[in-house]
Design a protein around this motif. Structure first.
Motif, PDB file in Angstrom:
ATOM      1  N   PRO A 245      12.092  -6.602  -1.657  1.00  6.16           N
ATOM      2  CA  PRO A 245      11.282  -5.723  -0.802  1.00  6.16           C
ATOM      3  C   PRO A 245       9.785  -5.759  -1.080  1.00  6.16           C
ATOM      4  CG  PRO A 245      13.192  -4.559  -1.695  1.00  6.16           C
ATOM      5  CD  PRO A 245      13.078  -5.839  -2.450  1.00  6.16           C
ATOM      6  N   GLN A 246       9.356  -6.334  -2.211  1.00  3.18           N
ATOM      7  CA  GLN A 246       7.921  -6.340  -2.505  1.00  3.18           C
ATOM      8  C   GLN A 246       7.230  -7.617  -2.036  1.00  3.18           C
ATOM      9  OE1 GLN A 246      10.219  -7.451  -4.620  1.00  3.18           O
ATOM     10  NE2 GLN A 246       9.416  -7.673  -6.698  1.00  3.18           N
ATOM     11  N   ILE A 247       7.948  -8.525  -1.363  1.00  4.34           N
ATOM     12  CA  ILE A 247       7.341  -9.778  -0.919  1.00  4.34           C
ATOM     13  C   ILE A 247       6.434  -9.538   0.286  1.00  4.34           C
ATOM     14  CG2 ILE A 247       7.794 -12.114  -0.088  1.00  4.34           C
ATOM     15  CD1 ILE A 247       8.627 -11.574  -2.970  1.00  4.34           C
ATOM     16  N   MET A 248       5.282 -10.178   0.266  1.00  5.77           N
ATOM     17  CA  MET A 248       4.264  -9.999   1.304  1.00  5.77           C
ATOM     18  C   MET A 248       4.814 -10.234   2.707  1.00  5.77           C
ATOM     19  SD  MET A 248       2.053 -13.540   1.164  1.00  5.77           S
ATOM     20  CE  MET A 248       2.851 -15.146   1.479  1.00  5.77           C
ATOM     21  N   LEU A 249       4.098  -9.675   3.673  1.00  2.76           N
ATOM     22  CA  LEU A 249       4.419  -9.929   5.075  1.00  2.76           C
ATOM     23  C   LEU A 249       4.058 -11.360   5.449  1.00  2.76           C
ATOM     24  CD1 LEU A 249       5.439  -8.455   7.645  1.00  2.76           C
ATOM     25  CD2 LEU A 249       3.048  -7.930   8.168  1.00  2.76           C
ATOM     26  N   GLY A 250       3.032 -11.889   4.824  1.00  2.00           N
ATOM     27  CA  GLY A 250       2.577 -13.252   5.083  1.00  2.00           C
ATOM     28  C   GLY A 250       1.088 -13.349   4.871  1.00  2.00           C
TER      29      GLY A 250
END
Length: 636
Positions: free
Chosen positions: A456-461
């Protein structure tokens, strides 16, 4: 926990209105406290002023400033309206600022002072969308004149606050309605990387990215967090590591005190604030350690030898203590009972000596951090083993963490009550992790490979650059960290290098330069080191000598000291550094023959941030290679 950062602030302000949220310095240099009630009210008023200026959901607002109370106010107010801030520190260059503001389409930008105002105005031709600057320091007539000449509006914070008061009198619930309309998937901030290759990339981080960490990280502190505790903040506040520490403090009803990463400022602030927690990058911890040694050395040879003796005893005692408690990383099956038995007798013998060292020496050193200090958190780069061992020896708890801007940033952190040495702790609960080989297959514990993460902490892009995001984030959501690591039997992680930093010699040998550099910097005469040798027959190194230590060596050995640059050309000094390199990096210290440094060059000016070092003070290898190309070529 609430679903967005502004709602978390509102909840904390309602539950702990009288606790201190921020400590900031007044004109006289004394800390002034701002309560959560006061901070929340100021945020609502400032957000109302921004709303009156037309700020709306999904807008991007530039935030060009360093650590200070106004930064926190601008950040929270921006987020309350569903907008995103685009931060950078005062050390950014004019071109960096111009690129960031233009690429992120900022219409409004906060600037800290005249220096930042001038930088933004110098790039006016490249930022046509920019309409308004809000200055933290009170603008003077010449500032307003410069803005007017550049055909851009300039306001003070107080002017925005005044608009906010009027706006709130007419629409008292507007901002809180906007807060309630916020959703976790909205972008909270766009943090531009330092641009290791090409132009900087804008990492889009959402409220959900942060909220996940604010729920997960306290679990690793196992009840140590209590409302009303204090943090000392010295890291560049725009950076992802400092940013998450800000939100952790807020979510736990802690206070943040803003300081500077300079000993003359930081140490008195420790005494004034008496913090429980302190987050910093490895180089600051290393500077603190070096400062302790310099201070002891200045007190005379007798005290220096005594201190060295007690540090050695402390290191031995802490090792056996960690062995007994199971805090030594286990990459294969080790019988715990035998380890405990092996540690008991050394612990019994060393305990009284270690206690004496604490009474006579270490207690005074630890007092510099205040009487309530509980732990330091180190992130933003690898903590050198010698620094880790030193603080463990004197009884200061360091919790090393690991992460990337693209993971908002925390991936791992050592547990407060179970800090396994030599690791960055276990992955946050809720993350999926795998360590893979070159074929992409998962490896078992104890085997080194690329760390890949999904959670859940991975960037949107990356802003406007989905093709670049696709290079490190696959269709199934797995992030390729680019870091090499291995896992212990119990799930802790040891970082062993960067995949892109790997040096491949002409003979095909793959070498991780970071461990070699860390070992070289254990020398009292070496301040910084950069190992080079891609596609060469052997390794070379650029060495930055430690000026005070080398100068002292020269005086003690009758070597004439004309100036620093001349001293570094003297045969005796070159021989000194060569002996240090040979002693530290070789088969006797665990290095392979092809990992030895064959040739080196002394660099008299230390590597600095924005040049050879990144803004996190990590080694920026591409910059070292670029800046010192001729020097490196001469090595081969």
């Amino acid at each position: 926990m609430e679903r967005t950062i502004p709602l978390i602030l509102k909840d904390v302000a309602q539950r702990h209105p009288d606790l201190t949220a921020l400590f900031s310095k007044d004109a006289g240099g004394s800390f002034v406290a701002t309560s959560y009630r006061q901070h929340y009210e100021e945020v609502l008023t400032f957000a109302s002023g921004l709303a009156d200026l037309g700020v709306k959901r999904n807008d991007h607002l530039g935030l060009m400033a360093d650590n200070r109370r106004e930064w926190a106010l601008a950040d929270r107010a921006t987020l309350c309206l569903g907008a995103s801030d685009v931060p950078r520190g005062c050390d950014a260059t004019e071109k960096e600022i111009g690129f960031i503001l233009a690429f992120s389409d900022c219409r409004i930008c906060f600037v800290e002072n005249r220096r930042m105002l001038d930088k933004v105005l110098s790039e006016r031709s490249n930022t046509p969308a920019l309409e308004l600057l809000v200055m933290f320091d009170e603008p003077e007539d010449q500032d307003r004149a410069a803005a007017k000449k550049a055909k851009i509006d300039l306001m003070s914070m107080e002017e925005v606050m005044q608009r906010g008061r009027t706006f709130r009198s007419e629409k008292p619930h507007y901002v809180e309605v906007e807060m309630d309309n916020g959703v976790p998937s909205e972008v909270a901030t766009i943090i531009f990387t330092s641009g290791t290759t090409g132009e900087p990339k804008g990492v889009m981080l959402t409220h959900a990215n942060y909220v996940f960490q604010l729920e997960s990280i306290p679990l690793y502190f196992m009840g140590a967090f209590k409302p009303g505790q204090r943090w000392l903040s010295v890291l560049p506040i725009w950076h992802s590591f400092a940013r998450v520490l800000e939100y952790i403090a807020m979510s736990q009803a802690h206070a943040i005190a803003y300081s500077k990463p300079v000993a003359a400022v930081m140490l008195p602030d420790f005494a004034a604030i008496n913090p429980q927690w302190f987050g910093s990058v490895p180089r600051i911890w290393e500077a603190v350690m070096d400062g302790v040694y310099r201070n002891i050395k200045a007190q005379g040879a007798g005290k220096e030898k005594l201190f060295g003796l007690f540090v050695s005893i402390g290191k031995a005692y802490s090792y056996f203590r960690f062995l007994f408690l199971g805090l030594i990383p286990d990459f294969g099956f080790r019988p715990r009972l035998l380890e405990m038995l092996a540690a008991i007798i050394p612990l019994i013998l060393l305990w009284p000596l270690n206690a004496l060292g604490n009474l006579l020496v270490f207690r005074k050193v630890k007092a510099k951090l205040g009487t309530g200090f509980m732990a330091g958190v180190s992130g933003g780069g690898a903590l050198p083993p010698r620094v880790d061992k030193f603080f463990r020896a004197i009884g200061v708890r360091l919790l090393e963490g690991y992460g990337l801007t693209e993971s908002a940033p925390v991936i791992c952190v050592r547990k407060f009550r179970h800090p396994v040495s030599g690791t960055v702790g276990p992955f946050l609960k809720g993350c999926e992790v795998k360590i893979t080989g070159e074929d992409g297959q998962s490896l078992k514990y104890g085997k080194a490979g690329i760390i890949r993460l999904r959670g859940p902490q991975i960037m949107l892009g990356y802003l406007k650059r989905p093709e670049l995001g696709a290079k490190i984030l696959d269709k199934d959501g797995w992030l390729d960290t680019g870091d090499i690591g291995k896992m212990t039997r119990f799930g802790e992680v040891k970082i062993t290098g960067r995949a892109k930093d790997t040096i491949v010699l002409l003979g095909g040998e793959n070498i991780e330069p970071a461990p070699i550099e860390a070992k070289l910097c254990e020398s009292p005469y070496i301040l910084q080191a950069c190992v080079v040798g891609q596609d060469q027959k052997y390794l070379g190194a650029l060495i930055v000598p430690r000026e005070d230590a080398v100068t002292a060596f020269a005086k003690d050995n009758g070597i004439m000291v004309v100036d620093w640059e001349n001293l570094c050309t003297q045969p005796e000094i070159i021989e000194l550094i060569e002996d240090e390199i040979t002693t530290l990096v070789g088969p006797k210290t665990g290095f392979k023959l092809f990992e030895r440094v064959v040739r080196f060059s002394l660099v008299v000016v230390p590597f600095s941030a924005g040049k050879e070092l990144s803004h996190k003070l990590d080694l920026a290898r591409h910059q070292v290679v670029k800046i010192h190309a001729k020097r490196i070529a001469a090595l081969f």
